[in-house]
Design a protein around this motif. Structure first.
Motif, PDB file in Angstrom:
ATOM      1  N   ARG A   1       5.234   0.051   6.521  1.00 20.16           N
ATOM      2  CA  ARG A   1       5.831   1.268   5.951  1.00 20.16           C
ATOM      3  C   ARG A   1       5.152   2.516   6.524  1.00 20.16           C
ATOM      4  NH1 ARG A   1       3.707   4.325   2.419  1.00 20.16           N
ATOM      5  NH2 ARG A   1       2.303   2.741   1.575  1.00 20.16           N
TER       6      ARG A   1
ATOM      7  N   THR B   1       6.882   5.366   8.761  1.00 24.66           N
ATOM      8  CA  THR B   1       6.872   6.736   8.236  1.00 24.66           C
ATOM      9  C   THR B   1       6.307   7.712   9.257  1.00 24.66           C
ATOM     10  OG1 THR B   1       6.670   6.000   5.944  1.00 24.66           O
ATOM     11  CG2 THR B   1       5.887   8.232   6.425  1.00 24.66           C
TER      12      THR B   1
ATOM     13  N   GLU C   1      -1.710   8.673   5.209  1.00 25.07           N
ATOM     14  CA  GLU C   1      -0.886   7.724   4.464  1.00 25.07           C
ATOM     15  C   GLU C   1      -1.701   6.520   3.977  1.00 25.07           C
ATOM     16  OE1 GLU C   1       2.426   7.814   3.517  1.00 25.07           O
ATOM     17  OE2 GLU C   1       2.399   9.892   4.197  1.00 25.07           O
TER      18      GLU C   1
END
Length: 163
Positions: free
Chosen positions: A121, A125, A150
Motif C-alpha cells: 500500500r 501510494t 507513510e
C-alpha cells in the motif's frame, strides 16, 4: 570443500551488506533494532560508500550522510546518489520514475516481516504521489521521503537517526 565454505560465507556477507545498503537507500539506516543497539551514521556511511563508485556524479561523503539522515531538503547530488543506488539494487530503473513495486515490497519484507500488505500500500501510494515528477533524482528522493513518512504513520518502527 574449503573454497565452497569461503564462497558461502562471502555470499552471506554480501547479502547482509546489500540488505543494509538497500535499507539505507529506502529509509536511512532503518535496519537498526532499538533493543540491539543501532548503527552510527558513520558506520552506515562506510557500508554504503563503495556503492557510490558506480555513480555519476560520484557522491561526496556529505551526500551520503544527507541520504542516510533522510534530509528532506537534500542536495540534488544526494538525490541522484539515492537513484543510483536504487538502480544498483534494481528497485528503480534508468527509464522508470517509480519504484519497482514487487522488489521494493520484498525489501521491506526483509526488514519488516508480516507487513507485506502495508508495504505494498505504501509503495503504491508513494509511487502515485510522485507520478508527475519528471526528474529521476527528484522522483527517487521524493518517493523515499514519502515512504518514510507513510511507514512511520503506519506504525513501522523506524528509529530517528542522529547526526
Amino acid at each position: 570443500m574449503m573454497q565452497c565454505s569461503r564462497m558461502t560465507t562471502t555470499l552471506k556477507m554480501t547479502n547482509l551488506l546489500l540488505a543494509v545498503a538497500c535499507a539505507a537507500v529506502l529509509m536511512g539506516s532503518a535496519t537498526a533494532d532499538e533493543e540491539e543497539g543501532s548503527m552510527t551514521v558513520d558506520e552506515v556511511v562506510e557500508l554504503i560508500e563503495p556503492f557510490g563508485e558506480a555513480c555519476t556524479p560520484k557522491p561526496s561523503r556529505e551526500n551520503i550522510v544527507e541520504m542516510v539522515l533522510n534530509k528532506e531538503d537534500a542536495k540534488h547530488e544526494t538525490k541522484c546518489f539515492r537513484h543510483c543506488m536504487l538502480e544498483q539494487f534494481e528497485l528503480m530503473t534508468e527509464d522508470q520514475l517509480q519504484y519497482n513495486e514487487d522488489k521494493t515490497v520484498d525489501m521491506i519484507n526483509m526488514m519488516f516481516p508480516d507487513r507485506e500488505d502495508d508495504g505494498r500500500r505504501i509503495v503504491k501510494t508513494c509511487n502515485e504521489e510522485l507520478k508527475a515528477e519528471q526528474d529521476k533524482c527528484e522522483a527517487a528522493h521524493g518517493i523515499a521521503m514519502c515512504m518514510l513518512r507513510e511507514m512511520r504513520s503506519s506504525g513501522f518502527k523506524i528509529p530517528e537517526i542522529k547526526e
